[in-house]
Structure formats: C-alpha cells, structure tokens
Design a protein around this motif. Structure first.
Motif, PDB file in Angstrom:
ATOM      1  N   SER A 199       0.836  -1.208   0.000  1.00  0.00           N
ATOM      2  CA  SER A 199       0.000   0.000   0.000  1.00  0.00           C
ATOM      3  C   SER A 199       0.868   1.255   0.000  1.00  0.00           C
ATOM      4  O   SER A 199       0.574   2.226  -0.710  1.00  0.00           O
ATOM      5  N   ASP A 200       1.972   1.247   0.754  1.00  0.00           N
ATOM      6  CA  ASP A 200       2.885   2.408   0.766  1.00  0.00           C
ATOM      7  C   ASP A 200       3.543   2.613  -0.598  1.00  0.00           C
ATOM      8  O   ASP A 200       3.678   3.740  -1.078  1.00  0.00           O
ATOM      9  N   LYS A 203       1.088   4.123  -3.123  1.00  0.00           N
ATOM     10  CA  LYS A 203       0.906   5.576  -2.879  1.00  0.00           C
ATOM     11  C   LYS A 203       2.096   6.353  -3.434  1.00  0.00           C
ATOM     12  O   LYS A 203       1.944   7.404  -4.046  1.00  0.00           O
ATOM     13  N   LYS A 206       2.175   6.844  -7.187  1.00  0.00           N
ATOM     14  CA  LYS A 206       1.137   7.755  -7.739  1.00  0.00           C
ATOM     15  C   LYS A 206       1.554   9.211  -7.615  1.00  0.00           C
ATOM     16  O   LYS A 206       0.988  10.078  -8.259  1.00  0.00           O
ATOM     17  N   THR A 207       2.517   9.498  -6.742  1.00  0.00           N
ATOM     18  CA  THR A 207       2.891  10.915  -6.528  1.00  0.00           C
ATOM     19  C   THR A 207       3.841  11.401  -7.608  1.00  0.00           C
ATOM     20  O   THR A 207       4.542  10.635  -8.222  1.00  0.00           O
TER      21      THR A 207
END
Length: 207
Positions: A199-200, A203, A206-207
């Motif tokens: 999950s990290d 994220k 996506k940045t």
C-alpha cells in the motif's frame, strides 16, 4: 567481522536461490494475511527456525519504475515507513552494492529498532527484473541497534502480459530479527509489514 565477499559468485548464488523459491508449488504455502493490495503466505524457512514469507500483488506501473523504488537508492527512504536510514557502503557495479540501513521499532516497540548490512543485486528476470539481497556480517554494529539478518530475499517484478503498464510484484522475505523476541510477535509484524509495503509503494508511485 568478515571481509567483503567476491560479488559475482554471491550474486549468481543469490539469484539461483530466489528463482528456486519462485518455483515452490502453491500447496506448500499457507495464507498469513490478505488485504486489497496484496496476499502474504508463509512456509517454514530452510535457512533458520522462522518463516519464509511470500507476498504478491499487482502494482499499477511499469517494472523499471517499481524496482527503482524498491532497490537501494534515493526513492526507498522517501516512502518506506519502516526504513529510517540507508547508506551505500560499497558499490561493485551499477546493479550491485552493499548497503547499511536501519528500521523503526514495531509493535509498540516490542521489536526495537534494527540495523542490517545487506549485499544487494538487481538483474533481469524473464520480461522484468529481480532485485535481491542477503545480509553480511560486515561493519561495526552501531549502539542502540540490534543487528538483524536477512536470509536470501528478493522481489520479482514482471509486466502483466495483457496489461504491460501493470506489474506483478512477488516478494520473498525471511528476516531473522535476532534479540530476545517472542516468535508470535515477529510473525504478526512480518505479515503486516509486507502488506503495508504494497500500500505504501502504490501511494509513492502515484505521486
């Protein structure tokens, strides 16, 4: 403290070990944790008295970018909440190095911060990449840290055949945390840490 090993035979042996793990049949694994991002399995390790963990999930990005976020380098510290510092101690080739890193305490600090010194190697695998590592007995242990030990571990990242902008990421992790720890606490932490890793990572990409 051991001298640094010759990187070529160590890299070759490490790759062969990970490929062998990757070929272990589904029937040998038991599910340890399942989240929307990843499934984590485990089986008794051949290397030590703990478990070999397998984690797998689909990540929406191209293989090279995902592996750049996982292997030793500037990205990893930015997004991996467990890792608190990382230094490259030796570089053999572009894809081969020795790194020292520290991890944060876990489970309300039942598991104190750890330090690892790992040999890391990244190579091609099928249409994608494999980045793998193993701990070395090298360098002085810093105060306030317990020196942990990673038995052969690594991440296979290959593009999905029908969707090349997505990748299947499969990890094999067997970490001996050392120190006086209840095994049940270690097992709980490992499953959760691996699920959170996905999950990290998603994220961060996506940045």
């Amino acid at each position: 403290m051991d001298p640094l090993p010759n990187p070529a035979p160590l890299a070759s042996k490490l790759r062969n070990t990970l490929v062998r793990y990757h070929g272990i049949g589904d029937g040998e694994w038991r599910v340890a944790k399942k989240t929307k991002d990843a499934t984590v399995w485990r089986k008794p390790s051949e290397e030590f008295s703990g478990y070999l963990y397998k984690a797998q999930g689909v990540v929406e990005d191209v293989t090279n970018r995902i592996v750049d976020h996982i292997r030793p380098g500037p990205y990893r510290l930015d997004w991996d909440s467990l890792m608190t510092s990382m230094d490259i101690m030796e570089t053999f080739e572009e894809n081969c190095c020795v790194m020292r890193y520290t991890t944060a305490g876990q489970l309300w600090n039942i598991i104190a911060p750890r330090e690892f010194v790992d040999f890391s190697y990244t190579t091609s695998y099928e249409d994608g990449l494999l980045t793998c590592g193993i701990s070395l007995d090298y360098g002085e242990v810093r105060p306030n840290f317990v020196r942990g030990f990673n038995h052969p571990c690594g991440w296979f990242c290959v593009p999905l055949k029908d969707s090349p902008d997505h990748s299947l990421l499969t990890g094999y992790i067997q970490t001996e945390l050392r120190g006086m720890l209840p095994q049940s606490a270690v097992d709980t932490a490992m499953s959760s840490t691996l699920a959170n890793f996905y999950s990290d990572l998603k994220k961060a990409l996506k940045t």
